[in-house]
Design a protein around this motif. Structure first.
Motif, short mmCIF file in Angstrom:
data_model
loop_
_atom_site.label_atom_id
_atom_site.label_comp_id
_atom_site.label_asym_id
_atom_site.label_seq_id
_atom_site.Cartn_x
_atom_site.Cartn_y
_atom_site.Cartn_z
N VAL A 243 -15.50 0.25 2.14
CA VAL A 243 -14.84 0.91 3.28
C VAL A 243 -15.87 1.71 4.07
O VAL A 243 -15.89 1.70 5.31
CB VAL A 243 -13.68 1.81 2.81
CG1 VAL A 243 -13.10 2.59 3.99
CG2 VAL A 243 -12.59 0.98 2.15
N VAL B 80 -6.67 -6.27 7.18
CA VAL B 80 -5.83 -5.49 6.26
C VAL B 80 -6.68 -5.12 5.06
O VAL B 80 -7.36 -5.98 4.49
CB VAL B 80 -4.59 -6.27 5.81
CG1 VAL B 80 -3.78 -5.47 4.79
CG2 VAL B 80 -3.71 -6.65 7.01
N ILE B 81 -6.65 -3.84 4.67
CA ILE B 81 -7.48 -3.36 3.56
C ILE B 81 -6.59 -2.70 2.51
O ILE B 81 -5.78 -1.82 2.84
CB ILE B 81 -8.55 -2.36 4.05
CG1 ILE B 81 -9.54 -3.07 4.99
CG2 ILE B 81 -9.29 -1.74 2.87
CD1 ILE B 81 -10.60 -2.16 5.58
N ALA B 82 -6.77 -3.11 1.26
CA ALA B 82 -6.05 -2.51 0.13
C ALA B 82 -7.06 -1.82 -0.78
O ALA B 82 -7.70 -2.47 -1.61
CB ALA B 82 -5.28 -3.58 -0.63
N PRO B 83 -7.26 -0.50 -0.64
CA PRO B 83 -8.26 0.20 -1.44
C PRO B 83 -7.86 0.28 -2.92
O PRO B 83 -6.68 0.29 -3.27
CB PRO B 83 -8.28 1.61 -0.82
CG PRO B 83 -7.53 1.50 0.47
CD PRO B 83 -6.58 0.39 0.29
N TYR C 11 -11.31 8.33 -4.05
CA TYR C 11 -10.38 8.15 -2.93
C TYR C 11 -10.20 9.46 -2.16
O TYR C 11 -9.96 9.45 -0.95
CB TYR C 11 -9.03 7.66 -3.47
CG TYR C 11 -8.04 7.27 -2.41
CD1 TYR C 11 -8.25 6.15 -1.59
CD2 TYR C 11 -6.86 7.99 -2.22
CE1 TYR C 11 -7.34 5.79 -0.61
CE2 TYR C 11 -5.93 7.63 -1.26
CZ TYR C 11 -6.18 6.52 -0.46
OH TYR C 11 -5.25 6.17 0.50
N ILE D 110 -11.90 5.92 6.07
CA ILE D 110 -10.59 5.29 6.21
C ILE D 110 -9.98 5.62 7.56
O ILE D 110 -9.46 4.75 8.28
CB ILE D 110 -9.65 5.72 5.06
CG1 ILE D 110 -10.12 5.09 3.74
CG2 ILE D 110 -8.21 5.33 5.35
CD1 ILE D 110 -9.36 5.57 2.53
N ALA E 182 -9.16 2.91 10.36
CA ALA E 182 -7.76 2.80 10.77
C ALA E 182 -7.61 2.99 12.27
O ALA E 182 -6.75 2.36 12.91
CB ALA E 182 -6.91 3.82 10.02
N ASP F 67 -5.18 -2.14 9.31
CA ASP F 67 -4.02 -1.70 8.53
C ASP F 67 -4.43 -1.46 7.08
O ASP F 67 -5.01 -2.35 6.44
CB ASP F 67 -2.91 -2.76 8.57
CG ASP F 67 -2.35 -2.94 9.96
OD1 ASP F 67 -2.17 -1.93 10.66
OD2 ASP F 67 -2.07 -4.10 10.35
N PHE F 68 -4.14 -0.27 6.57
CA PHE F 68 -4.41 0.05 5.18
C PHE F 68 -3.12 -0.02 4.37
O PHE F 68 -2.08 0.47 4.82
CB PHE F 68 -5.03 1.45 5.05
CG PHE F 68 -6.50 1.48 5.32
CD1 PHE F 68 -7.41 1.44 4.27
CD2 PHE F 68 -6.99 1.53 6.62
CE1 PHE F 68 -8.77 1.45 4.51
CE2 PHE F 68 -8.35 1.54 6.87
CZ PHE F 68 -9.25 1.50 5.82
N ASP G 5 -1.62 1.49 1.30
CA ASP G 5 -1.91 2.64 0.45
C ASP G 5 -1.87 2.29 -1.03
O ASP G 5 -0.97 1.56 -1.49
CB ASP G 5 -0.90 3.76 0.72
CG ASP G 5 -1.07 4.36 2.10
OD1 ASP G 5 -2.17 4.23 2.67
OD2 ASP G 5 -0.10 4.95 2.62
#
Length: 424
Positions: free
Chosen positions: A92, A119-122, A129, A138, A142, A147-148, A150
Motif C-alpha cells: 500500500v 480494489v485493495i483488501a489489506p 495497520y 490508505i 483512497a 476502493d478499500f 476493510d
C-alpha cells in the motif's frame, strides 16, 4: 454477480495469501474470469502452481518484455478490475508513492493511470495497520478512487475481509453505478412477537430475499441500510448453514413489528427524525437532508398481529386463548410520513392462482402508491429459489429462479424508477 467480469488478482506477501486459492475459486464461482499476479514474497507463502490451478491460467511472477502489466491493466487491457488481496502495508505504501518494484505495484500504477478500477483488501498485524504512515497511505490511495475492503480486526490482527465482502466490492467497482448516490433502505427477515419470555409468534421468512436485494443494490453503487428481523423457523439443514455475512449494508437488527416500523420510518426520514415538524433544527440553512432514504424496499415478512406479553412463562398443559391485536402496515405508515419516496412492496399469497396474486398485488400497489409489487407464493419462504410476479399498474411479468437473480431484476427496476424520477 460477477458474470463477464475479468479480475486481475494481485497477491502480496501477507500470510493471508494462503486464502488466495479459495478466493480465486469464489470469484470464479460467481462468474468472474481471474488471472493472478504475484510478488516474490507471496511466492514464498503460496506456490504459483496452486494459484494457476485456482485461476486456470498462467500466473504473472515477473514483468518481462511482454509488458504483462500493460496487457492486464493498461488502457484497453484485459482486466475490468485490479484486485489486490491480500495487500501488505509495504505494498500500500509503495502504491501511494508510485514505487514499481514488484509485478503487483507495477500493475497498480498502470491500472491507476489507465482508470482501471482498483480494489485493495489489506491484511497485516493490527499495529502495522494503525501506523500513521500506513493510514496516510490508505487515505492517499483512497482519494484517488481506489476502493478499500476493510479488514476484520481480530486477535491483534487486521485479517483479510471475507470472500463475500471482497466479491461484493469487486462487483461494485466493475458495475455501471446505476444506483450511485442513492440511499436504499431494505427490510428483511421475519418479525417475532413475544407471548412470554420463552414463546413467540413468528413466520417462516429467512431474510434471503431481502439480503439479496440489499446486495444487488450495493453492487449497483447504492448506500444500503438493511433493517433485518429474525430468521424464521427452519429445518436443521438450513439452520446450520451459518448466517450470511452482510458487508454490503448498514444493518439495523430488530425483532418486533413495532421495532421494524419505527426503525424503518426513522431511517427513511433520516435526520428529519431528530427534528421538528418542519424538518429543521434551527441550524440548517436548507431543508435538504442527504441522510434520508431515496428508495424503500419492503421485503420483510412483518407479522400482522401482536399480543400482550406475559412477564412469566405460561404453564403448559392447559387450553389457552390469545387476544391478537393488528399491527400497522409498514408501507402505509412510511407513505404517510414520506409521500414522495418510491416504495417497492412484496406480497406473499398461498392460493397459487396467478390472477388472484396479481389482483391482490394491485390492490396494495394502488392503496399505498407503490412503484411496483413483487408477488410470490408463500411456499418459497426459507428457500434459495423463488417464483414471483413483477406487478405494475398495467402489466405483470413472471420470474422463476434463484433469489439472487430476482434481486438483480428488482435492483435494475429500482434504477429505472430512480432514473425516471431524476429526469422528470
Amino acid at each position: 454477480m460477477l458474470e463477464g467480469v475479468n479480475v486481475a488478482l494481485g497477491v502480496t506477501g501477507s500470510i493471508a495469501a494462503v486464502k488466495t486459492v479459495e478466493l480465486a475459486h469464489e470469484l470464479r464461482r460467481r462468474g468472474a474470469e481471474v488471472r493472478a499476479v504475484m510478488t516474490d514474497s507471496a511466492r514464498g507463502i503460496v506456490h504459483p502452481w496452486a494459484v494457476e490451478f485456482a485461476t486456470d491460467d498462467d500466473v504473472v511472477t515477473e514483468i518481462t518484455g511482454s509488458v504483462e502489466h500493460v496487457e492486464l491493466c493498461g488502457r484497453d487491457g484485459w482486466a475490468d478490475v485490479f484486485l489486490i488481496a491480500p495487500a501488505t502495508a509495504n505494498t500500500v505504501g509503495k502504491i501511494a508513492g508510485a514505487v514499481d518494484d514488484t509485478p503487483v505495484t507495477t500493475c497498480a500504477t498502470t491500472a491507476l493511470g489507465a482508470d482501471t478500477p482498483v480494489v485493495i483488501a489489506p491484511a497485516m498485524h493490527e499495529p502495522m495497520y494503525d501506523h500513521p504512515g500506513v493510514l496516510e497511505a490508505i487515505d492517499t490511495v483512497a482519494a484517488w478512487g481506489v476502493d478499500f475492503v476493510d479488514p476484520r480486526i481480530e486477535e491483534g490482527k487486521a485479517k483479510i475481509a471475507t470472500e463475500e465482502a471482497i466479491c461484493c466490492a469487486v462487483a461494485r467497482a466493475a458495475g455501471d453505478g446505476a444506483l450511485e448516490g442513492e440511499h436504499v433502505v431494505v427490510t428483511s427477515g421475519a418479525t417475532a412477537e413475544a407471548i412470554d419470555p420463552v414463546r413467540v409468534l413468528t413466520n417462516r421468512a429467512s431474510g434471503r430475499m431481502g439480503r439479496a436485494v440489499a446486495r444487488a443494490c450495493y453492487v449497483r453503487g447504492a448506500d444500503v441500510t438493511l433493517v433485518h428481523g429474525v430468521v424464521g423457523p427452519q429445518s436443521l439443514e438450513r439452520a446450520t448453514e451459518g448466517a450470511d455475512p452482510v458487508p454490503y449494508a448498514d444493518v439495523r437488527q430488530v425483532e418486533r413489528a413495532a421495532e421494524m416500523l419505527e426503525t424503518t420510518r426513522s431511517v427513511c426520514l433520516g435526520d428529519e427524525a431528530e427534528r421538528g415538524d418542519d424538518g429543521r433544527d434551527g441550524n440548517e440553512d436548507s431543508g435538504i437532508d442527504e441522510s434520508r432514504a431515496d428508495v424503500l424496499v419492503s421485503a420483510a415478512a412483518i407479522g400482522d398481529y401482536t399480543v400482550e406479553r406475559s412477564e412469566e412463562k405460561i404453564r403448559s398443559g392447559q387450553d389457552l386463548c390469545l387476544d391478537l391485536e393488528s399491527t400497522p402496515k409498514l408501507i402505509d405508515e412510511v407513505r404517510a410520513t414520506r409521500p414522495d419516496i418510491p416504495i417497492v412492496g412484496f406480497k406473499a399469497e398461498t392460493s397459487g392462482d396467478e390472477s388472484e396474486m396479481i389482483t391482490q398485488a394491485r390492490e396494495t400497489l394502488e392503496r399505498a402508491g407503490l412503484a411496483f409489487v413483487v408477488a410470490n407464493d408463500a411456499s418459497v419462504m426459507g428457500s434459495d429459489r423463488t417464483k414471483a410476479l413483477f406487478v405494475h399498474e398495467e402489466d405483470a411479468a413472471r420470474y422463476e429462479g434463484p433469489k439472487s437473480g430476482l434481486a438483480d431484476e428488482i435492483a435494475d427496476s429500482i434504477a429505472a424508477v430512480v432514473g425516471t424520477l431524476s429526469s422528470a
